[in-house]
Design a protein around this motif. Structure first.
Motif, PDB file in Angstrom:
ATOM      1  N   GLY A  38       0.802  -1.210   0.000  1.00  0.00           N
ATOM      2  CA  GLY A  38       0.000   0.000   0.000  1.00  0.00           C
ATOM      3  C   GLY A  38       0.836   1.261   0.000  1.00  0.00           C
ATOM      4  O   GLY A  38       2.038   1.228   0.289  1.00  0.00           O
ATOM      5  N   THR A  39       0.198   2.379  -0.317  1.00  0.00           N
ATOM      6  CA  THR A  39       0.890   3.667  -0.322  1.00  0.00           C
ATOM      7  C   THR A  39       1.361   4.042   1.078  1.00  0.00           C
ATOM      8  O   THR A  39       2.442   4.587   1.254  1.00  0.00           O
ATOM      9  N   ALA A  40       0.540   3.742   2.082  1.00  0.00           N
ATOM     10  CA  ALA A  40       0.884   4.111   3.460  1.00  0.00           C
ATOM     11  C   ALA A  40       1.356   2.930   4.289  1.00  0.00           C
ATOM     12  O   ALA A  40       2.055   3.107   5.281  1.00  0.00           O
ATOM     13  N   CYS A  41       0.959   1.717   3.902  1.00  0.00           N
ATOM     14  CA  CYS A  41       1.220   0.559   4.756  1.00  0.00           C
ATOM     15  C   CYS A  41       1.430  -0.707   3.921  1.00  0.00           C
ATOM     16  O   CYS A  41       0.735  -0.919   2.927  1.00  0.00           O
ATOM     17  N   ILE A  42       2.385  -1.519   4.339  1.00  0.00           N
ATOM     18  CA  ILE A  42       2.612  -2.825   3.716  1.00  0.00           C
ATOM     19  C   ILE A  42       2.063  -3.888   4.661  1.00  0.00           C
ATOM     20  O   ILE A  42       2.404  -3.900   5.845  1.00  0.00           O
ATOM     21  N   VAL A  43       1.199  -4.752   4.139  1.00  0.00           N
ATOM     22  CA  VAL A  43       0.549  -5.777   4.975  1.00  0.00           C
ATOM     23  C   VAL A  43       0.828  -7.159   4.391  1.00  0.00           C
ATOM     24  O   VAL A  43       0.716  -7.366   3.184  1.00  0.00           O
ATOM     25  N   ASN A  62       6.749   4.421   3.181  1.00  0.00           N
ATOM     26  CA  ASN A  62       6.545   5.367   2.076  1.00  0.00           C
ATOM     27  C   ASN A  62       7.295   4.911   0.831  1.00  0.00           C
ATOM     28  O   ASN A  62       7.979   5.689   0.180  1.00  0.00           O
ATOM     29  N   VAL A  63       7.159   3.620   0.523  1.00  0.00           N
ATOM     30  CA  VAL A  63       7.912   3.066  -0.612  1.00  0.00           C
ATOM     31  C   VAL A  63       7.067   2.953  -1.882  1.00  0.00           C
ATOM     32  O   VAL A  63       7.567   2.636  -2.952  1.00  0.00           O
ATOM     33  N   VAL A  64       5.770   3.206  -1.740  1.00  0.00           N
ATOM     34  CA  VAL A  64       4.851   3.130  -2.883  1.00  0.00           C
ATOM     35  C   VAL A  64       4.074   4.438  -2.957  1.00  0.00           C
ATOM     36  O   VAL A  64       3.676   4.998  -1.935  1.00  0.00           O
ATOM     37  N   ARG A  65       3.863   4.919  -4.174  1.00  0.00           N
ATOM     38  CA  ARG A  65       3.067   6.132  -4.355  1.00  0.00           C
ATOM     39  C   ARG A  65       2.084   5.909  -5.499  1.00  0.00           C
ATOM     40  O   ARG A  65       2.484   5.589  -6.611  1.00  0.00           O
ATOM     41  N   ASP A  66       0.792   6.034  -5.171  1.00  0.00           N
ATOM     42  CA  ASP A  66      -0.270   5.843  -6.170  1.00  0.00           C
ATOM     43  C   ASP A  66      -0.141   4.508  -6.897  1.00  0.00           C
ATOM     44  O   ASP A  66      -0.362   4.407  -8.110  1.00  0.00           O
ATOM     45  N   GLY A  67       0.235   3.472  -6.134  1.00  0.00           N
ATOM     46  CA  GLY A  67       0.332   2.139  -6.716  1.00  0.00           C
ATOM     47  C   GLY A  67       1.646   1.867  -7.423  1.00  0.00           C
ATOM     48  O   GLY A  67       1.875   0.759  -7.902  1.00  0.00           O
ATOM     49  N   MET A  68       2.525   2.870  -7.495  1.00  0.00           N
ATOM     50  CA  MET A  68       3.824   2.706  -8.155  1.00  0.00           C
ATOM     51  C   MET A  68       4.923   2.592  -7.098  1.00  0.00           C
ATOM     52  O   MET A  68       4.957   3.382  -6.150  1.00  0.00           O
ATOM     53  N   VAL A  69       5.811   1.642  -7.272  1.00  0.00           N
ATOM     54  CA  VAL A  69       6.932   1.483  -6.341  1.00  0.00           C
ATOM     55  C   VAL A  69       7.944   2.598  -6.607  1.00  0.00           C
ATOM     56  O   VAL A  69       8.508   2.695  -7.694  1.00  0.00           O
ATOM     57  N   VAL A  70       8.178   3.454  -5.599  1.00  0.00           N
ATOM     58  CA  VAL A  70       9.127   4.563  -5.758  1.00  0.00           C
ATOM     59  C   VAL A  70      10.433   4.306  -5.002  1.00  0.00           C
ATOM     60  O   VAL A  70      11.419   5.008  -5.200  1.00  0.00           O
ATOM     61  N   ASP A  71      10.439   3.310  -4.129  1.00  0.00           N
ATOM     62  CA  ASP A  71      11.658   2.902  -3.416  1.00  0.00           C
ATOM     63  C   ASP A  71      11.718   1.377  -3.472  1.00  0.00           C
ATOM     64  O   ASP A  71      11.260   0.685  -2.569  1.00  0.00           O
ATOM     65  N   TYR A  72      12.289   0.885  -4.570  1.00  0.00           N
ATOM     66  CA  TYR A  72      12.286  -0.562  -4.822  1.00  0.00           C
ATOM     67  C   TYR A  72      13.044  -1.331  -3.738  1.00  0.00           C
ATOM     68  O   TYR A  72      12.538  -2.300  -3.176  1.00  0.00           O
ATOM     69  N   VAL A  73      14.245  -0.873  -3.425  1.00  0.00           N
ATOM     70  CA  VAL A  73      15.076  -1.562  -2.421  1.00  0.00           C
ATOM     71  C   VAL A  73      14.388  -1.532  -1.059  1.00  0.00           C
ATOM     72  O   VAL A  73      14.343  -2.539  -0.344  1.00  0.00           O
TER      73      VAL A  73
END
Length: 278
Positions: A38-43, A62-73
């Motif tokens: 999720g954009t705010a939370c990974i479950v 904060n690794v995803v934004r609008d469904g897009m991975v912005v911090d892959y690592v």
């Protein structure tokens, strides 16, 4: 959704919340994991071979934004850490996982979410859109599943048990947090934390009402031309107390939400997991 279906959904969520705190050691020969980036939370949701909850974990990120991975690592690291944490608690290796994407973003994603799940050590068995995933738990045959995430609102319309339309539009929890930040002179992180505290929800409902009205107009536009008698809210943003009342008033459509809408989609993802690798 019948009362029986609502009870089943809420009971499943309650069971999952219980196993987050106290994992259930299982003799299953196979485990099914749902990974919700999720954009705010990974479950992460883990089900046994009988598709009942045995463990779960989540982490705000904060690794995803609008469904897009912005911090892959960063995304891989968090999923791997949660996976290892659950494996230790269960005394097993988690092999199979399913994942989800916001509707219509498969081409834009470029396989990043799939790659995150695989890089974290899972065998990927299924990828589906978020509202359709949520319906794996809800079990609707008719109506609209509305997944209000961090950056977007995803909608799946069902008729006679079939998904006849999926859509995804910008506006979600991030927009609520930006309004809260501006109103209270908070930075974004402070606004996010303030929003998560249910004690603040009554006052926040007035502050963020314009954003909820925008979400309502998105829903109204997307369901136009379809017979939708009920809206079912899922996603972390739907946890805001009273959001369903505003959406029902604005859309004129009966609006229902489970006891903890944040967990509906990740549970649905896990329910769609198999032991057949893609």
């Amino acid at each position: 959704m019948t009362n029986e279906m609502t009870l089943h959904c809420n009971k499943f969520i309650q069971t999952f919340e219980t196993v987050i705190k106290t994992p259930k050691k299982s003799k299953s020969d196979v485990f099914y994991t749902g990974v919700d980036l999720g954009t705010a939370c990974i479950v992460l949701v883990v089900l046994g071979s009988d598709y009942q909850p045995v463990a779960g974990a989540y982490q705000y990120a904060n690794v995803v934004r609008d469904g897009m991975v912005v911090d892959y690592v960063g995304a891989v690291d968090i999923v791997r850490e949660l996976k290892e944490e659950l494996e230790k608690k269960l005394g097993t290796t988690l092999v199979y996982a399913a994942a989800s994407l916001p509707p219509g973003t498969d081409g834009l994603d470029g396989g990043a979410i799939k790659n995150v799940v695989q890089s974290a050590g899972f065998e990927l068995t299924n990828v589906l859109d978020e509202p359709t995933a949520a319906n794996q738990l809800l079990g609707l045959t008719d109506g609209a599943v509305v997944d209000i995430g961090g950056g977007t609102t995803g909608i799946a319309i069902l008729e006679n048990g079939k998904v006849v339309k999926v859509a995804d539009e910008a506006t979600g929890g991030t927009h609520l947090s930006l309004v809260i930040a501006g109103n209270y002179k908070f930075n974004f992180e402070q606004a996010e934390k303030y929003k998560r505290n249910v004690k603040h929800h009554d006052e926040l409902l007035l502050v963020v009402k314009p954003v909820i009205q925008k979400i309502s107009s998105i829903i109204s536009n997307q369901v136009k031309g379809y017979k939708v008698n009920d809206i079912y809210l899922v996603g972390g943003t739907a946890c805001l107390k009273g959001i369903e009342t505003i959406i029902e008033k604005e859309t004129g459509i009966k609006t229902i939400k489970p006891i903890n809408p944040m967990f509906v989609t990740p549970i649905g993802i896990a329910l769609s997991c198999t032991n057949q690798v893609m």
